[in-house]
Design a protein around this motif. Sequence first.
Motif, PDB file in Angstrom:
ATOM      1  N   UNK A 146     -17.871  63.885  49.812  1.00  0.00           N
ATOM      2  CA  UNK A 146     -18.551  64.224  48.347  1.00  0.00           C
ATOM      3  C   UNK A 146     -19.294  63.049  47.927  1.00  0.00           C
ATOM      4  N   UNK A 147     -18.931  61.915  48.036  1.00  0.00           N
ATOM      5  CA  UNK A 147     -19.380  60.542  47.914  1.00  0.00           C
ATOM      6  C   UNK A 147     -20.822  60.085  48.486  1.00  0.00           C
ATOM      7  N   UNK A 148     -21.058  60.758  49.505  1.00  0.00           N
ATOM      8  CA  UNK A 148     -22.198  60.775  50.485  1.00  0.00           C
ATOM      9  C   UNK A 148     -23.283  61.284  49.665  1.00  0.00           C
ATOM     10  N   UNK A 149     -22.950  62.319  48.979  1.00  0.00           N
ATOM     11  CA  UNK A 149     -24.004  62.785  48.057  1.00  0.00           C
ATOM     12  C   UNK A 149     -24.682  62.108  46.944  1.00  0.00           C
ATOM     13  N   UNK A 150     -25.862  62.460  46.672  1.00  0.00           N
ATOM     14  CA  UNK A 150     -26.333  61.745  45.372  1.00  0.00           C
ATOM     15  C   UNK A 150     -25.511  62.282  44.134  1.00  0.00           C
ATOM     16  N   UNK A 151     -25.589  61.433  43.123  1.00  0.00           N
ATOM     17  CA  UNK A 151     -24.990  62.004  41.823  1.00  0.00           C
ATOM     18  C   UNK A 151     -25.391  63.426  41.522  1.00  0.00           C
ATOM     19  N   UNK A 152     -26.797  63.537  41.205  1.00  0.00           N
ATOM     20  CA  UNK A 152     -27.509  64.734  41.129  1.00  0.00           C
ATOM     21  C   UNK A 152     -26.976  65.850  41.797  1.00  0.00           C
ATOM     22  N   UNK A 153     -26.663  65.782  43.062  1.00  0.00           N
ATOM     23  CA  UNK A 153     -25.858  67.196  43.902  1.00  0.00           C
ATOM     24  C   UNK A 153     -24.609  67.121  43.295  1.00  0.00           C
ATOM     25  N   UNK A 154     -23.826  66.286  43.100  1.00  0.00           N
ATOM     26  CA  UNK A 154     -22.570  66.136  42.752  1.00  0.00           C
ATOM     27  C   UNK A 154     -22.376  67.092  41.393  1.00  0.00           C
ATOM     28  N   UNK A 155     -23.217  66.328  40.308  1.00  0.00           N
ATOM     29  CA  UNK A 155     -23.316  67.043  39.128  1.00  0.00           C
ATOM     30  C   UNK A 155     -23.672  68.613  39.042  1.00  0.00           C
ATOM     31  N   UNK A 156     -24.735  68.996  39.681  1.00  0.00           N
ATOM     32  CA  UNK A 156     -25.064  70.264  39.965  1.00  0.00           C
ATOM     33  C   UNK A 156     -23.985  71.153  40.477  1.00  0.00           C
ATOM     34  N   UNK A 157     -23.549  70.824  41.506  1.00  0.00           N
ATOM     35  CA  UNK A 157     -22.381  71.473  41.940  1.00  0.00           C
ATOM     36  C   UNK A 157     -21.206  71.443  41.068  1.00  0.00           C
ATOM     37  N   UNK A 158     -20.693  70.628  40.569  1.00  0.00           N
ATOM     38  CA  UNK A 158     -19.649  70.602  39.542  1.00  0.00           C
ATOM     39  C   UNK A 158     -20.007  71.773  38.316  1.00  0.00           C
ATOM     40  N   UNK A 159     -21.031  71.525  37.795  1.00  0.00           N
ATOM     41  CA  UNK A 159     -21.569  72.408  36.731  1.00  0.00           C
ATOM     42  C   UNK A 159     -21.608  73.864  37.234  1.00  0.00           C
TER      43      UNK A 159
END
Length: 233
Positions: A146-159
């Motif tokens: 998960x930490x390999x993905x940009x924060x934008x991807x992580x936030x979009x996935x979380x939402x």
Amino acid sequence: MSESLDSRLLHDYLRDPELARVFPEALIPHMSLRRFEQGELVCVQGERIEELFVLVKGKLKVYTNTAEGRTLVLCFKTPLEVIGDLEYFSETDVHNTVEAVGTIHAIAIPHKWLRKYGHDHAPLLDFLLRILTRKFLVKSSSTNLNLLYPVEVRLASYLLSVCFDETDTAFHGRLPVRRVKDAANLMGTSYRHLNRVIQQFIEAGLIEREHGHLVVKDKAGLQAKAADRNIYE
């Protein structure tokens, strides 16, 4: 409070190809189908649990409470998933709190009858072993991945995980702003940086702030940001 549902609906779920031959006939009369509404807890960290739950509809949020009083969301679960399997086999208290994201249906099996009728039933043991193995494999690789993905991807996935349930198209959730710090912990980023990305999403028309919550306005846009993958499920 969970609510027991009609036994006919339970038998409908048991006809699912993945469950049809899992449970021994002697165990089925002791099983029940429960409904939990949004925000209800299936089990609570540190408490004793006397039932095993098989999630057959809806989405669950799994989180832990730290010694500092923070809540850290670990993952989201969708069917078919088992809750309480580790606690059943290890005879320990609940490791993480499990909460209904929207309305869920779960098959409840009391430990007493599971031990009596399921301890030597090969199809059931095989099913539970596959679920447990998948959990450990996912957990061992997910954090670093998960930490390999940009924060934008992580936030979009979380939402997408918090606000939508693919098994219930009527459900449309929202993320309380007070939970943004917890989300930052899950994503492995700073609260300040996550707020910058949230502001970018707002300016792009993907989300908006509404009465103390973040509300998704453009689901397709978030899915594009997440590259059509959800790294938290």
